[in-house]
Design a protein around this motif. Sequence first.
Motif, PDB file in Angstrom:
ATOM      1  N   ASP A   3      15.018  -2.741   5.175  1.00 34.19           N
ATOM      2  CA  ASP A   3      13.788  -2.095   4.727  1.00 34.19           C
ATOM      3  C   ASP A   3      13.439  -2.633   3.342  1.00 34.19           C
ATOM      4  OD1 ASP A   3      13.771  -0.622   7.021  1.00 34.19           O
ATOM      5  OD2 ASP A   3      14.428   1.247   6.085  1.00 34.19           O
ATOM      6  N   VAL A   4      12.143  -2.825   3.104  1.00 36.62           N
ATOM      7  CA  VAL A   4      11.690  -3.411   1.846  1.00 36.62           C
ATOM      8  C   VAL A   4      10.453  -2.664   1.354  1.00 36.62           C
ATOM      9  CG1 VAL A   4      10.837  -5.493   0.716  1.00 36.62           C
ATOM     10  CG2 VAL A   4      12.539  -5.688   2.523  1.00 36.62           C
ATOM     11  N   ALA A   5      10.428  -2.338   0.068  1.00 36.62           N
ATOM     12  CA  ALA A   5       9.221  -1.815  -0.571  1.00 36.62           C
ATOM     13  C   ALA A   5       8.383  -3.010  -1.016  1.00 36.62           C
ATOM     14  CB  ALA A   5       9.583  -0.940  -1.764  1.00 36.62           C
ATOM     15  N   LEU A   6       7.104  -3.008  -0.656  1.00 40.53           N
ATOM     16  CA  LEU A   6       6.256  -4.182  -0.898  1.00 40.53           C
ATOM     17  C   LEU A   6       5.266  -3.963  -2.033  1.00 40.53           C
ATOM     18  CD1 LEU A   6       5.183  -5.932   2.417  1.00 40.53           C
ATOM     19  CD2 LEU A   6       6.592  -6.789   0.565  1.00 40.53           C
ATOM     20  N   PHE A   7       5.164  -4.980  -2.874  1.00 40.23           N
ATOM     21  CA  PHE A   7       4.240  -4.994  -4.004  1.00 40.23           C
ATOM     22  C   PHE A   7       3.305  -6.183  -3.794  1.00 40.23           C
ATOM     23  CE2 PHE A   7       4.268  -4.220  -8.915  1.00 40.23           C
ATOM     24  CZ  PHE A   7       2.883  -4.228  -8.921  1.00 40.23           C
ATOM     25  N   PRO A   8       2.171  -5.988  -3.092  1.00 45.40           N
ATOM     26  CA  PRO A   8       1.248  -7.106  -2.845  1.00 45.40           C
ATOM     27  C   PRO A   8       0.422  -7.430  -4.088  1.00 45.40           C
ATOM     28  CG  PRO A   8       0.956  -5.275  -1.269  1.00 45.40           C
ATOM     29  CD  PRO A   8       1.714  -4.755  -2.442  1.00 45.40           C
ATOM     30  N   ILE A   9       0.499  -8.685  -4.532  1.00 45.44           N
ATOM     31  CA  ILE A   9      -0.250  -9.137  -5.707  1.00 45.44           C
ATOM     32  C   ILE A   9      -0.942 -10.456  -5.347  1.00 45.44           C
ATOM     33  CG2 ILE A   9      -0.129  -9.837  -8.114  1.00 45.44           C
ATOM     34  CD1 ILE A   9       2.440  -8.262  -8.391  1.00 45.44           C
ATOM     35  N   PRO A  10      -2.262 -10.527  -5.449  1.00 40.96           N
ATOM     36  CA  PRO A  10      -2.949 -11.776  -5.113  1.00 40.96           C
ATOM     37  C   PRO A  10      -2.372 -12.965  -5.863  1.00 40.96           C
ATOM     38  CG  PRO A  10      -4.531 -10.016  -5.470  1.00 40.96           C
ATOM     39  CD  PRO A  10      -3.191  -9.467  -5.878  1.00 40.96           C
ATOM     40  N   MET A  32       7.516   3.273  -7.219  1.00 44.25           N
ATOM     41  CA  MET A  32       8.239   2.397  -6.308  1.00 44.25           C
ATOM     42  C   MET A  32       9.450   1.768  -6.989  1.00 44.25           C
ATOM     43  SD  MET A  32       6.792  -0.781  -3.997  1.00 44.25           S
ATOM     44  CE  MET A  32       6.575  -1.927  -5.348  1.00 44.25           C
ATOM     45  N   VAL A  33       9.286   1.345  -8.231  1.00 42.04           N
ATOM     46  CA  VAL A  33      10.409   0.769  -8.969  1.00 42.04           C
ATOM     47  C   VAL A  33      11.545   1.777  -9.063  1.00 42.04           C
ATOM     48  CG1 VAL A  33      11.175  -0.035 -11.229  1.00 42.04           C
ATOM     49  CG2 VAL A  33       9.015  -0.873 -10.282  1.00 42.04           C
ATOM     50  N   ARG A  34      11.219   3.005  -9.444  1.00 41.76           N
ATOM     51  CA  ARG A  34      12.232   4.059  -9.538  1.00 41.76           C
ATOM     52  C   ARG A  34      12.935   4.268  -8.201  1.00 41.76           C
ATOM     53  NH1 ARG A  34      13.704   4.787 -14.650  1.00 41.76           N
ATOM     54  NH2 ARG A  34      11.998   5.406 -16.022  1.00 41.76           N
ATOM     55  N   HIS A  35      12.136   4.310  -7.141  1.00 41.33           N
ATOM     56  CA  HIS A  35      12.687   4.539  -5.806  1.00 41.33           C
ATOM     57  C   HIS A  35      13.626   3.403  -5.399  1.00 41.33           C
ATOM     58  CE1 HIS A  35      12.733   6.211  -1.728  1.00 41.33           C
ATOM     59  NE2 HIS A  35      12.622   4.964  -1.296  1.00 41.33           N
ATOM     60  N   CYS A  36      13.222   2.178  -5.659  1.00 46.84           N
ATOM     61  CA  CYS A  36      14.051   1.024  -5.294  1.00 46.84           C
ATOM     62  C   CYS A  36      15.382   1.045  -6.038  1.00 46.84           C
ATOM     63  CB  CYS A  36      13.311  -0.282  -5.588  1.00 46.84           C
ATOM     64  SG  CYS A  36      11.965  -0.637  -4.462  1.00 46.84           S
ATOM     65  N   ILE A  37      15.336   1.386  -7.318  1.00 46.41           N
ATOM     66  CA  ILE A  37      16.559   1.430  -8.115  1.00 46.41           C
ATOM     67  C   ILE A  37      17.458   2.576  -7.654  1.00 46.41           C
ATOM     68  CG2 ILE A  37      17.481   1.851 -10.424  1.00 46.41           C
ATOM     69  CD1 ILE A  37      15.016   0.364 -11.519  1.00 46.41           C
ATOM     70  N   GLU A 109       5.622  -1.039   9.673  1.00 53.76           N
ATOM     71  CA  GLU A 109       5.422  -0.260   8.458  1.00 53.76           C
ATOM     72  C   GLU A 109       6.020   1.131   8.661  1.00 53.76           C
ATOM     73  OE1 GLU A 109       1.974   0.645   5.123  1.00 53.76           O
ATOM     74  OE2 GLU A 109       1.364   0.292   7.195  1.00 53.76           O
ATOM     75  N   LYS A 110       6.950   1.511   7.799  1.00 50.71           N
ATOM     76  CA  LYS A 110       7.653   2.789   7.933  1.00 50.71           C
ATOM     77  C   LYS A 110       7.098   3.846   6.982  1.00 50.71           C
ATOM     78  CE  LYS A 110      12.085   2.588   8.701  1.00 50.71           C
ATOM     79  NZ  LYS A 110      13.534   2.305   8.583  1.00 50.71           N
ATOM     80  N   GLN A 111       6.429   3.413   5.915  1.00 44.11           N
ATOM     81  CA  GLN A 111       5.819   4.340   4.958  1.00 44.11           C
ATOM     82  C   GLN A 111       4.597   3.666   4.366  1.00 44.11           C
ATOM     83  OE1 GLN A 111       8.261   6.430   1.888  1.00 44.11           O
ATOM     84  NE2 GLN A 111       6.903   5.455   0.394  1.00 44.11           N
ATOM     85  N   THR A 112       3.492   4.425   4.284  1.00 46.23           N
ATOM     86  CA  THR A 112       2.244   3.890   3.733  1.00 46.23           C
ATOM     87  C   THR A 112       1.990   4.406   2.322  1.00 46.23           C
ATOM     88  OG1 THR A 112       1.302   3.762   5.960  1.00 46.23           O
ATOM     89  CG2 THR A 112      -0.238   3.656   4.111  1.00 46.23           C
ATOM     90  N   LEU A 113       2.190   5.688   2.102  1.00 46.98           N
ATOM     91  CA  LEU A 113       1.910   6.302   0.808  1.00 46.98           C
ATOM     92  C   LEU A 113       3.169   6.949   0.241  1.00 46.98           C
ATOM     93  CD1 LEU A 113      -1.493   8.035   1.685  1.00 46.98           C
ATOM     94  CD2 LEU A 113      -1.176   5.932   0.367  1.00 46.98           C
ATOM     95  N   PRO A 114       3.310   6.952  -1.067  1.00 44.68           N
ATOM     96  CA  PRO A 114       2.395   6.394  -2.094  1.00 44.68           C
ATOM     97  C   PRO A 114       2.476   4.877  -2.221  1.00 44.68           C
ATOM     98  CG  PRO A 114       4.333   7.311  -3.135  1.00 44.68           C
ATOM     99  CD  PRO A 114       4.460   7.627  -1.683  1.00 44.68           C
ATOM    100  N   PHE A 115       3.493   4.266  -1.585  1.00 46.00           N
ATOM    101  CA  PHE A 115       3.628   2.804  -1.568  1.00 46.00           C
ATOM    102  C   PHE A 115       4.224   2.409  -0.225  1.00 46.00           C
ATOM    103  CE2 PHE A 115       7.160   4.781  -3.842  1.00 46.00           C
ATOM    104  CZ  PHE A 115       8.243   4.418  -3.063  1.00 46.00           C
ATOM    105  N   GLY A 116       4.033   1.158   0.146  1.00 47.25           N
ATOM    106  CA  GLY A 116       4.453   0.701   1.463  1.00 47.25           C
ATOM    107  C   GLY A 116       5.926   0.343   1.540  1.00 47.25           C
ATOM    108  N   ILE A 117       6.579   0.814   2.601  1.00 49.03           N
ATOM    109  CA  ILE A 117       7.938   0.399   2.932  1.00 49.03           C
ATOM    110  C   ILE A 117       7.906  -0.138   4.353  1.00 49.03           C
ATOM    111  CG2 ILE A 117      10.329   1.113   3.299  1.00 49.03           C
ATOM    112  CD1 ILE A 117       9.985   3.204   1.145  1.00 49.03           C
ATOM    113  N   TRP A 118       8.483  -1.313   4.546  1.00 49.75           N
ATOM    114  CA  TRP A 118       8.418  -1.995   5.837  1.00 49.75           C
ATOM    115  C   TRP A 118       9.812  -2.368   6.326  1.00 49.75           C
ATOM    116  CZ3 TRP A 118       3.475  -3.728   7.864  1.00 49.75           C
ATOM    117  CH2 TRP A 118       2.394  -3.435   7.030  1.00 49.75           C
ATOM    118  N   ALA A 119       9.982  -2.270   7.635  1.00 48.44           N
ATOM    119  CA  ALA A 119      11.162  -2.856   8.264  1.00 48.44           C
ATOM    120  C   ALA A 119      10.889  -4.350   8.417  1.00 48.44           C
ATOM    121  CB  ALA A 119      11.416  -2.219   9.631  1.00 48.44           C
ATOM    122  N   CYS A 120      11.839  -5.179   8.021  1.00 49.13           N
ATOM    123  CA  CYS A 120      11.616  -6.623   7.998  1.00 49.13           C
ATOM    124  C   CYS A 120      12.757  -7.361   8.702  1.00 49.13           C
ATOM    125  CB  CYS A 120      11.501  -7.120   6.558  1.00 49.13           C
ATOM    126  SG  CYS A 120      10.162  -6.345   5.632  1.00 49.13           S
TER     127      CYS A 120
END
Length: 217
Positions: A3-10, A32-37, A109-120
């Motif tokens: 599982d990965v939290a995604l930070f999309p940046i152009p 998201m940063v807090r959650h990942c840590i 996609e496993k979570q949309t809000l408040p930030f995206g978490i995806w199975a990869c």
Amino acid sequence: MPDVALFPIPSSVNFPGVPCSLHVFEPRYRQMVRHCIDQNLLMGVCHTEKVLHRKDREQTVEEALNSNQTTYKPQGIFSAGPVELLEELEDGRMLIQVDNTIRLKLGEEKQTLPFGIWACEELLDEALDETGELTLQQSQSKILQRLLAVTHGNEDAQDMLNSVHWQAMPAQTFSFAVAGLLGMPPETSQALLEMTSAQVRLDTVLEMINTMGTALS
């Protein structure tokens, strides 16, 4: 499947083995940063395909620190790794580093809000036989020699390229690391990231270096 939290940046394309430093100010991505840590969750910083929701207007710094900005659809292939909080400023902004360790393909996609978490799923390179490995190492040597030639007036570049780290780097790892050195349009970087042949990556990089020439010095 991680599982990965995604930070999309152009325009942000990152390669495995190449750390990514970021200044994070949006509330959802600070969360998201807090959650990942806290959860030991990987973070992926990726290029984008398109805008999903655009912010209504330009905002002040205070407004930006308290509201989310434009939302993007992430690219399907990206790099990810553990995130480290380097500094947290008084106003809540964060300076972080993502130590990209793996290349992934977007799944469910496993979570949309408040930030995206995806199975990869990990995206692996094609396996090489002994001859292919030898050819890959020869290409790596050619690129190092060419880079040393075109950066001959740059002492820092020469020291880096002659270091044990770069000289002893495995060829497959090198094929991503050297791509991270070159200034390329995001579409070109994304195409390199998506290649599953390390040999094709190195051939492409060598062609680019020969085309760019002294611009690298």
